[in-house]
Design a protein around this motif. Sequence first.
Motif, short mmCIF file in Angstrom:
data_model
loop_
_atom_site.label_atom_id
_atom_site.label_comp_id
_atom_site.label_asym_id
_atom_site.label_seq_id
_atom_site.Cartn_x
_atom_site.Cartn_y
_atom_site.Cartn_z
N ASP B 306 4.76 38.14 -14.81
CA ASP B 306 5.52 36.90 -15.00
C ASP B 306 4.88 35.70 -14.31
OD1 ASP B 306 7.56 37.89 -16.63
OD2 ASP B 306 8.61 38.76 -14.90
N TYR B 307 3.59 35.79 -14.04
CA TYR B 307 2.92 34.72 -13.30
C TYR B 307 3.16 33.34 -13.93
CZ TYR B 307 -0.69 31.84 -11.18
OH TYR B 307 -1.35 30.83 -10.53
N PHE B 308 2.89 33.20 -15.21
CA PHE B 308 2.95 31.87 -15.81
C PHE B 308 4.37 31.30 -15.87
CE2 PHE B 308 -1.24 33.37 -16.88
CZ PHE B 308 -2.01 32.27 -16.56
N PRO B 309 5.36 32.08 -16.33
CA PRO B 309 6.73 31.54 -16.24
C PRO B 309 7.16 31.22 -14.80
CG PRO B 309 6.71 33.70 -17.34
CD PRO B 309 5.29 33.33 -17.08
N LEU B 310 6.68 32.02 -13.84
CA LEU B 310 7.06 31.75 -12.45
C LEU B 310 6.46 30.43 -11.95
CD1 LEU B 310 6.90 35.28 -10.79
CD2 LEU B 310 8.86 33.73 -10.74
N VAL B 311 5.22 30.18 -12.34
CA VAL B 311 4.58 28.94 -11.91
C VAL B 311 5.32 27.74 -12.49
CG1 VAL B 311 2.49 27.54 -12.21
CG2 VAL B 311 2.29 29.90 -11.47
N VAL B 312 5.67 27.83 -13.75
CA VAL B 312 6.41 26.72 -14.39
C VAL B 312 7.79 26.58 -13.74
CG1 VAL B 312 7.43 25.91 -16.54
CG2 VAL B 312 5.15 26.95 -16.56
N MET B 313 8.47 27.70 -13.57
CA MET B 313 9.81 27.67 -12.97
C MET B 313 9.77 27.05 -11.58
SD MET B 313 11.95 29.27 -10.63
CE MET B 313 11.62 31.01 -10.33
N ASN B 314 8.82 27.49 -10.77
CA ASN B 314 8.78 26.98 -9.40
C ASN B 314 8.37 25.51 -9.34
OD1 ASN B 314 8.98 27.56 -6.47
ND2 ASN B 314 6.84 26.88 -6.54
N TYR B 315 7.55 25.07 -10.28
CA TYR B 315 7.21 23.64 -10.33
C TYR B 315 8.49 22.82 -10.49
CZ TYR B 315 5.13 19.24 -11.84
OH TYR B 315 4.78 17.91 -11.94
N ILE B 316 9.33 23.26 -11.39
CA ILE B 316 10.57 22.51 -11.65
C ILE B 316 11.51 22.59 -10.45
CG2 ILE B 316 12.61 22.37 -13.14
CD1 ILE B 316 10.78 23.62 -15.37
N LEU B 317 11.58 23.76 -9.84
CA LEU B 317 12.52 23.95 -8.72
C LEU B 317 12.05 23.23 -7.46
CD1 LEU B 317 14.99 25.32 -7.38
CD2 LEU B 317 13.49 27.28 -6.89
N GLY B 318 10.83 23.52 -7.02
CA GLY B 318 10.43 22.96 -5.73
C GLY B 318 8.94 22.88 -5.50
N GLY B 319 8.16 23.16 -6.54
CA GLY B 319 6.71 23.12 -6.37
C GLY B 319 6.10 21.83 -6.87
N GLY B 320 6.89 21.02 -7.55
CA GLY B 320 6.35 19.87 -8.26
C GLY B 320 6.43 18.55 -7.54
N GLY B 321 6.41 18.57 -6.23
CA GLY B 321 6.42 17.31 -5.47
C GLY B 321 7.62 16.45 -5.85
N PHE B 322 7.35 15.17 -6.12
CA PHE B 322 8.47 14.26 -6.41
C PHE B 322 9.21 14.62 -7.69
CE2 PHE B 322 5.92 11.70 -3.56
CZ PHE B 322 6.90 11.35 -2.67
N SER B 323 8.56 15.43 -8.54
CA SER B 323 9.23 15.78 -9.80
C SER B 323 10.09 17.03 -9.67
CB SER B 323 8.17 16.00 -10.88
OG SER B 323 7.39 14.85 -11.02
N SER B 324 10.11 17.65 -8.50
CA SER B 324 10.89 18.88 -8.38
C SER B 324 12.36 18.57 -8.08
CB SER B 324 10.31 19.76 -7.26
OG SER B 324 10.67 19.24 -6.00
#
Lengths: 452, 481
Positions: B306-324
């Motif tokens: 699930d690497y790719f869905p996890l990367v996308v999910m975490n970007y939205i949750l808290g990995g995406g800097g100001f966009s999270s």
Amino acid sequence: MKNFTLTFLLSLCFLAAAMAGETPTRNFLDPTALGIEEHFLANGMRVLTWEDHSAPVVTLQVAYHVGSVNERPGITGISHLFEHMMFKGSRKFGPEEHANIVQANGGRLNAFTTNDMTLYYENIAADKLELIISLEAEREANLAITAENLASEREVVKEERRMRTDNNTFGDVIEQLMTNAYVAHPYTWPVVGWMSDLDAITLHDCQEYHRIHYAPNNATAVIVGDFNTLEAIKLMERYFGRIPKQEPPPPVPTVEPAQRGERIIYLHRRAQLPMLFAGYHIPAIATADMPALVMASKILSDGESSRIYQKMVYQDQLALYAGGSADENQFPGLFNAYCGMNIGKDIEEGKKVLFSLIEGLAQNPPTPEELQKAKNQVEADFLLGLQSNMRKGLQLASYQTLANDWRLMFKEPEQYQAVTSEKVAEVAARYFKPENRTTVILIPEKGKPTQQ
Amino acid sequence: MKTLNFTFFACLLIVTLADGTTWADGNRKGKDVVPAYKPKSEEPPKPVVLPPIHQKTFANGLKVIVVEHHELPIVSLRLMCKAGSFFDPTGKAGLTQFTTSLMDKGTETLSATDIAQKIDFMGGSLNASSGWDASYVETTVLKKYLSSVAELFRDVALHPAFSTEEIERLRQQTLSSLETDKDQPESLADKEFNRWLFSGYPYAQPIEGTETSVASFSRDDVLAQYGLIFIPNNAVLAVVGDVDAETGFDLAQKVLGDWKQGVVPSVSVSMPAPPQGLNIHLVDKPDATQAQIRMGHLGVSRQTEDYFPLVVMNYILGGGGFSSRLMKEIRSKMGLTYGISSGFAMRMHPGEFVIETFTKNASVTDAIKASRELVKQFQVEGPTEEELKAAKAYLTGSYPMNFETPSQIAGQLLNIEIYNLGSDYIAKYRSRIEAVTIAEVRRVAEKYLHPDNLDIVVVSKAQDVESSLKGLAPVTVIGIE
């Protein structure tokens, strides 16, 4: 959105380290051959371009010639707080939308504030250059900050201060060094500002700050990467060209008077091991003694074979870390010296050894081998500094803003090569002396609460 | 108020400037002098362009990758052995890092100072280091020093002396360093979080060791660890920079061609039990005016399907800097912190999922509560179409920026080697990100986030925060010494 105080300045000194030398390097010292161009928009905005088509990416940096040095007591920290406000919305966009748009186009962005400069950057795929130019122009011309945004961002910056200074031993010691080394010049207050001033800054202060300092004629834009210079200049004219120029900001009139005796501060706070940060007053960037001061810092502390590391960390095992470096600032800065003690080692012993190594450079000038080593180091540093667009842009922007001469980036390497052993000894004798020195010693105390 | 002395420029569009232009005043009256940007028709992102890459495996099992990058007269050698601190023996936490740190501190023929003088004279860098999954020897020099550094590199990689004098010196340094770490709230928080979450597992111990473990290292321990990790048949050498393939392979052959094979190490440890319910460990730092917060649970390994869905999910949750979502809510809206992020530490073995932040003592419970609620709400709602689009656009659009410098390229290639990501990994990265759907993001948010079962670590002044934290969950107070 960081504020860089001494640490940033230390690293700038390494950015600044460069050199000429034999053939291959020489090709990298000619800005014209490298394709660097300087342009001016009609409103006075300077644009520096440097094409590099090796990767399909581009960096845009906008450096405003404003930093904490342009503040006054009562609004210290406003340069940095204002940098945060630049992300809080404009005529066309809401709070944080600038950042969201850049990221949603695959870009990375941030900004930082120093004593001398505030710089905003975007790194992005080459075909998005127009987008980021339009966004930077938008927030320069149309910033629309509100009392509500200021209220929440003020709290964010206070947390930043708590993290970097109040709850960080290094941050605390460096703040004490600057505030005690300078008694008159604005370098005396921290870039992040005093806590009470962060509470006192008003919306009106921010608006005035923007009006006075965020003018196109007070800014340098740097574009590095995969683009066409002619097209990029057209885009700069289209988006930035109609932003009106302003009266130049008032100069910083205060000159730090010569220090008239050693200053030493014992900072008592909760900590595990003692450490020391000290500074000797030295001249500003682009002055005659600077190349020799930079070479002195290389000989004293670049690499594990340097004098300070060899003696303090390796042979005597007094210190966990120790070193020295020369600020290259817009106004006269400091030659910094520091050491953190190993368990059970006496800070007074560390102080004695550190100062004798630095001040002893006058009596023990660099050997020919040491000097050649330093010259080889600055040569490599210069070339390593050309590896990324971001780094190349930062150097151009910094030299232009701090020295009013971006070409200094390519002149300094040759200046370093010309430094002699006698010259290093001469500047050491001139600046490295106790009466020109301010020292902060951290005395660890158990159970001592942090000063609010 | 403002001067509008403005000269028209030949290729400038015609301009009429109104007097009423406003500056940063919160209202939006007056003429807008900045034209609106109109995006051109959406073009697919340009492909990642890599410089020529050549690979070969030597008779002793060493894999060699040569990356030709001729922009600057610089060359790097990076040796990676695919074993790291995860192989620290029980009770010897920090041994791998200790061992690698000693490698450039003397060889059979050169002292530590000789090595330092040689590399400094070249203006270069040379060091050995280790992480959880790999150990490294790296050097970067100007091309003109390549043959001299090659000798030095070989000596450091294959013939480190591990003298007792250097062992004692590094031991004192490491102990002092562990002592200073206690001043750093961030370090205290990370260490307590890992110690607790991974109890009984290698990740529980700090990668640099503890006072007890560091005090126990013997020269035999160091020699054994070096022998375990540094073998050619579990290693990759990247030669990157201003060299052609032939020169690169010849150099590699000269440096490491006669390196003797060994036995590829393996280790098997069972995972600790996951956290149950909410529990707080409060590290008492009586001088703290700000609380460092870590909250999380066990995560996944880098090999997760699930690497790719996890990367996308975490970007939205808290990995995406100001966009999270976390940043938007906890920093931008509530002003509670300067920074907040979430992330999965994905290594050979499952690492942690953790949310990290800090806030003034008075708002510590607000920050924890708001972050936890946000995660729960995210699990219920899932991402919006817009969030998913923005996350994918960032991840695919920014991908080429990971390949700008020779050192970045080498890092990416070695990462593929260590986690066996496949030779088509770079080519397929973007399409794999593009393929992630809302349903998948929801599924992985549901499966891998456990906001009701969290280990929560707070480093702060217990007197200020203990009673309010008790309102959230049971609290165990821990001293620093």
